[in-house]
Design a protein around this motif. Sequence first.
Motif, short mmCIF file in Angstrom:
data_model
loop_
_atom_site.label_atom_id
_atom_site.label_comp_id
_atom_site.label_asym_id
_atom_site.label_seq_id
_atom_site.Cartn_x
_atom_site.Cartn_y
_atom_site.Cartn_z
N UNK A 25 0.83 -1.19 0.00
CA UNK A 25 0.00 0.00 0.00
C UNK A 25 0.86 1.25 0.00
N UNK A 26 0.45 2.29 -0.73
CA UNK A 26 1.19 3.53 -0.84
C UNK A 26 0.42 4.65 -0.18
N UNK A 27 1.13 5.58 0.42
CA UNK A 27 0.48 6.72 1.06
C UNK A 27 0.34 7.90 0.11
N UNK A 28 0.73 7.72 -1.15
CA UNK A 28 0.61 8.79 -2.14
C UNK A 28 1.65 9.87 -1.90
N UNK A 29 1.21 11.08 -1.59
CA UNK A 29 2.12 12.21 -1.34
C UNK A 29 1.85 12.75 0.05
N UNK A 30 2.35 12.09 1.09
CA UNK A 30 2.00 12.46 2.47
C UNK A 30 2.64 13.78 2.90
N UNK A 31 2.08 14.34 3.94
CA UNK A 31 2.62 15.55 4.55
C UNK A 31 3.56 15.15 5.67
N UNK A 32 4.86 15.28 5.45
CA UNK A 32 5.86 14.88 6.43
C UNK A 32 6.07 15.92 7.52
N UNK A 33 5.48 17.11 7.40
CA UNK A 33 5.73 18.18 8.36
C UNK A 33 4.76 18.17 9.53
N UNK A 34 3.98 17.13 9.68
CA UNK A 34 3.06 17.03 10.80
C UNK A 34 3.78 16.44 12.03
N UNK A 35 3.34 16.79 13.24
CA UNK A 35 3.90 16.16 14.44
C UNK A 35 3.51 14.68 14.50
N UNK A 36 4.33 13.87 15.17
CA UNK A 36 4.06 12.44 15.25
C UNK A 36 4.47 11.89 16.61
N UNK A 37 3.84 10.79 16.98
CA UNK A 37 4.27 9.99 18.12
C UNK A 37 4.45 8.56 17.60
N UNK A 146 14.04 12.36 0.96
CA UNK A 146 12.96 11.61 0.34
C UNK A 146 13.44 10.92 -0.93
N UNK A 147 13.48 9.59 -0.89
CA UNK A 147 13.79 8.82 -2.10
C UNK A 147 12.59 8.80 -3.03
N UNK A 148 11.40 8.71 -2.45
CA UNK A 148 10.13 8.82 -3.16
C UNK A 148 9.24 9.68 -2.26
N UNK A 149 8.06 10.10 -2.74
CA UNK A 149 7.21 10.92 -1.86
C UNK A 149 6.85 10.26 -0.54
N UNK A 150 6.79 8.92 -0.49
CA UNK A 150 6.40 8.26 0.75
C UNK A 150 7.50 7.40 1.36
N UNK A 151 8.77 7.59 0.94
CA UNK A 151 9.89 6.82 1.49
C UNK A 151 11.07 7.74 1.71
N UNK A 152 11.60 7.72 2.93
CA UNK A 152 12.76 8.55 3.26
C UNK A 152 13.83 7.74 3.95
N UNK A 153 15.06 8.17 3.78
CA UNK A 153 16.17 7.71 4.63
C UNK A 153 16.55 8.89 5.51
N UNK A 154 17.09 8.61 6.70
CA UNK A 154 17.39 9.70 7.62
C UNK A 154 18.64 9.41 8.43
N UNK A 155 19.25 10.50 8.87
CA UNK A 155 20.36 10.45 9.83
C UNK A 155 19.95 11.25 11.04
N UNK A 156 20.48 10.87 12.21
CA UNK A 156 20.08 11.53 13.44
C UNK A 156 21.25 11.56 14.42
N UNK A 157 21.29 12.60 15.26
CA UNK A 157 22.36 12.74 16.25
C UNK A 157 21.87 13.66 17.36
N UNK A 158 22.39 13.45 18.57
CA UNK A 158 21.99 14.31 19.67
C UNK A 158 22.57 13.85 20.99
N UNK A 159 21.94 14.30 22.08
CA UNK A 159 22.39 13.96 23.43
C UNK A 159 21.57 12.79 23.95
#
Length: 254
Positions: A25-37, A146-159
């Motif tokens: 199933x595909x989410x089409x073109x989702x809005x990635x700027x929404x808050x999430x839990x 974003x590799x595609x509108x509904x697929x991303x790779x990410x890097x993260x760093x912090x404390x």
Amino acid sequence: MRTLPPRWTALAACVAVLSPLAGPASAGNPDWLRPYIGAQVGYSWDNADAASVPPGTFPSLSNFGGVIGGVQAGKYLFRSDRLLAGVVADFNLLDASTNSAAAQTSTVVIDTCGDGCLAQVTTATQSKLDLGVDWKASLRGKLGYLLTPDLQVFATAGVAFAKLKLKGAVTPTVPTTPPPPPPVTVGLAFSDNSVLPGFVVGGGAEMMITPDIGAFWQVSYYGFGSETFGVPGAGVKVDLSETVFQVGINLYFN
């Protein structure tokens, strides 16, 4: 029949639970700027270097690991074409511990009668340590592509922060003089805990499987500072590092 080690069994179970959600199933073109839990589960490989102060008082600790799981919350604050940037915080409970034990002997010459009656006696000492990690938390920056509108790779760093608990005991057996009275055993037990600050770096991928639900996996490396746990007459200096693999689900809000 050959069985998988516990760490791979845990990872296989995580994948099995989440795989039905990662269908075509595909989410089409989702809005990635929404808050999430979200919620995540996985396995932690831990390396604890423990050094006795003074050296040789306590046995060394071996590598260990355990199942880890928790919750997270975050938001991407910025998007430019395929690039995303935001923040995320998480809290994870961890079932991981290690223990070790050792026996030492020492020989001394004592005056058994108070008037030059010298005798050689041996004192035996049993010592043990138990080290566990209760929880970990982090506050991280997150950079996605974003590799595609509904697929991303990410890097993260912090404390990051981790709560350690240390328990141990030292039990010397002292010969009585003059014999034949039985030896005297004197036990010393102790426990301590501390929250260690550190850092975390990692990366992974996330796919929107519906317009509001994303499934992700990530690998993280944690490094924490040194902590010396004090005990009467001695101490144990602990350095902790961890590698964590997790899979999980994020729920995005409008």
